[in-house]
Scaffold this active site. Structure first.
Site, PDB file in Angstrom:
ATOM      1  N   HIS A  33       0.834  -1.208   0.000  1.00  0.00           N
ATOM      2  CA  HIS A  33       0.000   0.000   0.000  1.00  0.00           C
ATOM      3  C   HIS A  33       0.869   1.259   0.000  1.00  0.00           C
ATOM      4  O   HIS A  33       0.678   2.166  -0.817  1.00  0.00           O
ATOM      5  CB  HIS A  33      -0.904  -0.021   1.233  1.00  0.00           C
ATOM      6  CG  HIS A  33      -1.703   1.226   1.441  1.00  0.00           C
ATOM      7  ND1 HIS A  33      -3.050   1.312   1.175  1.00  0.00           N
ATOM      8  CD2 HIS A  33      -1.349   2.464   1.897  1.00  0.00           C
ATOM      9  CE1 HIS A  33      -3.491   2.526   1.440  1.00  0.00           C
ATOM     10  NE2 HIS A  33      -2.471   3.251   1.890  1.00  0.00           N
ATOM     11  N   GLU A  34       1.808   1.324   0.936  1.00  0.00           N
ATOM     12  CA  GLU A  34       2.620   2.530   1.060  1.00  0.00           C
ATOM     13  C   GLU A  34       3.490   2.759  -0.178  1.00  0.00           C
ATOM     14  O   GLU A  34       3.707   3.901  -0.594  1.00  0.00           O
ATOM     15  CB  GLU A  34       3.483   2.476   2.328  1.00  0.00           C
ATOM     16  CG  GLU A  34       2.693   2.431   3.631  1.00  0.00           C
ATOM     17  CD  GLU A  34       1.781   3.637   3.836  1.00  0.00           C
ATOM     18  OE1 GLU A  34       2.008   4.680   3.194  1.00  0.00           O
ATOM     19  OE2 GLU A  34       0.831   3.526   4.624  1.00  0.00           O
ATOM     20  N   GLU A  38      -6.192   7.835  -1.033  1.00  0.00           N
ATOM     21  CA  GLU A  38      -5.868   6.460  -0.661  1.00  0.00           C
ATOM     22  C   GLU A  38      -6.255   5.452  -1.741  1.00  0.00           C
ATOM     23  O   GLU A  38      -5.771   4.313  -1.724  1.00  0.00           O
ATOM     24  CB  GLU A  38      -6.574   6.091   0.645  1.00  0.00           C
ATOM     25  CG  GLU A  38      -6.144   6.900   1.852  1.00  0.00           C
ATOM     26  CD  GLU A  38      -4.674   6.704   2.209  1.00  0.00           C
ATOM     27  OE1 GLU A  38      -4.124   5.624   1.906  1.00  0.00           O
ATOM     28  OE2 GLU A  38      -4.086   7.635   2.781  1.00  0.00           O
ATOM     29  N   HIS A  48       1.775   4.812  -2.670  1.00  0.00           N
ATOM     30  CA  HIS A  48       1.905   6.258  -2.489  1.00  0.00           C
ATOM     31  C   HIS A  48       3.243   6.755  -3.047  1.00  0.00           C
ATOM     32  O   HIS A  48       3.323   7.838  -3.641  1.00  0.00           O
ATOM     33  CB  HIS A  48       1.824   6.616  -1.004  1.00  0.00           C
ATOM     34  CG  HIS A  48       0.450   6.491  -0.417  1.00  0.00           C
ATOM     35  ND1 HIS A  48      -0.666   7.036  -1.000  1.00  0.00           N
ATOM     36  CD2 HIS A  48       0.023   5.887   0.725  1.00  0.00           C
ATOM     37  CE1 HIS A  48      -1.727   6.780  -0.247  1.00  0.00           C
ATOM     38  NE2 HIS A  48      -1.340   6.085   0.794  1.00  0.00           N
ATOM     39  N   TYR A  98     -10.816   6.899   4.003  1.00  0.00           N
ATOM     40  CA  TYR A  98     -10.207   5.576   3.859  1.00  0.00           C
ATOM     41  C   TYR A  98     -11.228   4.570   3.333  1.00  0.00           C
ATOM     42  O   TYR A  98     -10.904   3.706   2.510  1.00  0.00           O
ATOM     43  CB  TYR A  98      -9.648   5.097   5.199  1.00  0.00           C
ATOM     44  CG  TYR A  98      -8.299   5.675   5.532  1.00  0.00           C
ATOM     45  CD1 TYR A  98      -7.143   5.192   4.924  1.00  0.00           C
ATOM     46  CD2 TYR A  98      -8.168   6.700   6.461  1.00  0.00           C
ATOM     47  CE1 TYR A  98      -5.900   5.723   5.229  1.00  0.00           C
ATOM     48  CE2 TYR A  98      -6.929   7.234   6.774  1.00  0.00           C
ATOM     49  CZ  TYR A  98      -5.793   6.742   6.150  1.00  0.00           C
ATOM     50  OH  TYR A  98      -4.567   7.276   6.449  1.00  0.00           O
TER      51      TYR A  98
END
Length: 678
Positions: free
Chosen positions: A465-466, A494, A469, A606
């Site tokens: 997930h990160e 997100e 970003h 989120y």
């Protein structure tokens, strides 16, 4: 590849505390001079270049200070952290001063009128810059009388300082809770072996910090419910020092919203988001809670039965209640007993040294880029520094930017997982490019005397997930820094990363990422099947917990009379999450750093953005998650534009139609009997 030279040097990490402050002050002064020069223009001389481009460039230069402010989250040097915190205060206060300048706002309005009058041709991104900068002035209250503007300036600076203090306390929290070995029964030996020991009153005690790799295994594995209760209450109360700061932040926000003419702070915040209003948020959350509650009640009954059975086996009194400290423990037990899925066994297939390069490799192939680890001093010896290039780069034109990975916990470091866009990409006035830099900060388990550093499957999902970003920041390509990368509506930001979590539930990807630390074998097919089946186990309770956070957030930012936020936190958690507590209420809101870190009246995002994430994955990637052509489409339609166009336009461009919630609802409710009620 090795011969290629990047057209831009990576940031320097050799600053002293004095450097941080002097460089920050110089950048602020430089920015102030630009604002002064814009304000001094005659109305006739106000145009797109002299006003909007000048201000956008000055603001981008100020954003380049982010690496200096970043030290407060990662440096081991307290003096440097304190200087970075002070520097952030200076920047925040100046930002308030800058946004409250009526003379600059008048120049913007004059420039806008001249652009219209002269029929100046602007690109879509340039038009968006004008629109957003004018809206900034209106939302800052620059159409209000002077006395109200002065009061707003004062309140905004106070709010800024409160948020900085809150987050400083959050980063530097270093509390510990002590347990005997007997009290830690059930916690995996490799975890316990990493806990420091001390002796008190002839007892050998183990120190457990509130960092995720330490405390979460206690939540999930400690057999003694009293151990779990003590661990949870300590964790929930770890930042009691922030209670007053939390109260102050909410009070200041209410005052600011009132002066600006908004009914609530949430109405002010949501005006510029996809949801558009606080009422829209409340409707979304209420509707989802109605649908989730029957599923959550069923999940709770299932886990409560498991608790009753275990208490009977062990001779522990059973009071018929399901507590917050029972949730992670019995959720894990259920997965192990019903699916025969052992989280500790799964972890053995995910050594950090294998998973991290594997995930980078997947992203590189999917998105057509290449990571090149480069030497050089960073803020800590454990940090990895990468230059990122187009996969087929032949010269400096193929350079993408820089990326940092800071993966392991240490004292005074940011304690969760997050990405900082340290330097935004943009076009420079001389026609060259300013390339982006991003840093991913995580807190993965470190090696123990018995085992290498291993990742739970949850950790793998978080890492994937990160890194989403990170790539949003690296692969965006906008003219103005204001729109770069993750500078999109907060309730969309997100979605790209949430979409990418799906890769962690795909058999092919799980095989590629896994490699048992002893046998070097990938996850076997039967274990992969169990992992995939576990995805939606107890999903009702999981999402009700998310709804609790979101509803607490929206309530404190819409309710004008609430004052006892500790009681509200505990009461809402009980009613929405279906878990109880006992004893004195714990001030969990004091550690809810999202509400001082940019997600105020925005935590709903989120869940809201999951609708878009599910739709994007199901529509484009599901048939072949590793298809580079799909990756190219995603890069071009979602990542590249950043916030330079409306998020709905980007979604429609990517999907080939307007987004819908079908995939999201099917994912959550597809295997449950609640589907018919939707």
């Amino acid at each position: 590849m090795s011969a290629l030279k990047a057209p831009q040097l990576p940031p320097s990490w050799k600053h002293s505390a004095a450097d941080v402050l002097s460089l920050t002050k110089a950048a602020i002064e430089s920015n102030r001079k630009v604002h002064d020069s814009v304000a001094a223009l005659s109305p006739a001389d106000c145009n797109f270049t002299s006003v909007y481009v000048a201000l956008a460039s000055a603001d981008a230069e100020l954003e380049n200070l982010e690496p200096l402010l970043f030290y407060q989250n990662v440096s081991t040097d307290k003096e440097l952290r304190d200087a970075a915190t002070e520097a952030e205060n200076l920047v925040r206060n100046f930002s308030v001063e800058a946004e409250m300048r009526l003379d600059v706002f008048k120049a913007k309005k004059a420039a806008s009128e001249n652009i219209t009058k002269d029929a100046v041709s602007l690109t879509d991104e340039e038009k968006r810059l004008v629109e957003k900068m004018l809206l900034d002035g209106k939302r800052a209250g620059l159409d209000l009388p002077e006395a109200q503007r002065d009061e707003l300036t004062k309140l905004k600076k106070e709010l800024s300082q409160v948020c900085v203090k809150f987050n400083k306390n959050f980063n530097e929290e270093d509390g510990k809770i002590l347990f005997t070995l007997e009290e830690l029964k059930g916690v995996p030996a490799d975890v316990v072996s990493g806990f420091p020991k001390r002796t008190e009153d002839s007892k050998e005690l183990y120190e457990v910090t509130h960092k995720t790799p330490d405390i979460f295994p206690v939540f999930k594995y400690a057999e003694n419910p009293e151990t779990r209760r003590r661990a949870h209450e300590s964790y929930d109360a770890r930042l009691a020092i922030n209670v007053d700061l939390f109260d102050q932040a909410l009070s200041l926000r209410r005052q600011i919203a009132a002066i600006l003419g908004y009914d609530t702070w949430a109405d002010y915040i949501t005006e510029v988001k996809m949801v558009k209003s606080a009422h829209g948020v409340v409707q979304f959350l209420d509707d989802l809670e109605t649908k989730l509650r029957p599923v959550g009640i069923k999940d709770r009954e299932t886990l409560l039965a498991l608790k009753k059975e275990e208490h009977a086996e062990k001779g522990i009194p059973f009071d018929g209640e399901f507590y917050i400290w029972d949730y992670r423990y019995y959720d894990r037990k259920y997965v192990e007993t019903e699916l025969k899925l052992d989280d500790s066994l799964v972890k053995e297939y995910f050594p950090v040294t294998v998973v991290v390069p594997s995930i980078l490799h997947i992203y590189q192939d999917l998105l057509g880029v290449r990571f090149q680890e480069i030497p050089g001093e960073t803020w800590h010896p454990e940090v990895q520094q990468f230059a990122v290039w187009e996969k087929d780069a032949k010269d400096e034109s193929g350079f993408v930017g820089y990326c940092y990975l800071d993966l392991y916990p240490r004292a005074a470091k940011y304690s969760h997982a997050a990405v900082w866009g340290l330097i935004p990409g943009r076009d420079l006035p001389n026609g060259k490019r300013n390339y982006p830099t991003a840093a991913m900060v995580a807190n993965l388990a470190k090696p123990t005397p018995d085992r290498p550093a291993l990742m739970r499957h949850d950790d793998v999902v978080t890492f994937f997930h990160e890194m989403g970003h990170v790539f949003h920041g690296l692969l965006s390509k906008t003219k103005f820094a204001r729109f770069h990368g993750t500078s999109v509506a907060r309730d969309f930001v997100e979605a790209p990363s949430q979409m990418l979590e799906n890769w962690c539930w795909e058999p092919r990807v799980l095989q590629v990422m896994s490699n048992h630390y002893k046998t070097q074998q990938p996850l076997p097919a039967d274990l992969i099947t169990k992992i995939i089946k576990s995805r939606y186990v107890n999903i009702g309770l999981f999402y009700l917990r998310q709804l609790f956070f979101a509803k607490f957030d929206i309530k404190v930012h819409t309710d004008k009379d609430a004052t006892d936020y500790t009681t509200l936190w505990n009461d809402l958690r009980t009613s929405i999450s279906l878990v109880k507590t006992k004893g004195d209420p714990t001030p969990g809101q004091a550690s809810f750093a999202h509400l001082t870190g940019g997600y105020d009246a925005g935590y709903y995002g989120y869940t809201y953005s999951l609708v878009f994430a599910a739709d994007m994955y199901a529509t484009v990637f599901k048939k072949d998650p590793l298809d580079p052509e799909s990756g190219r489409l995603y890069r071009e339609k979602i990542l590249r534009p950043g916030g330079s166009r409306d998020e709905n336009v980007s979604l429609k461009d990517f999907l080939g139609r307007a987004p819908n919630s079908n995939a999201f609802l099917e994912g959550i409710f597809g295997s449950s009997k609640s589907t018919s009620s939707l």
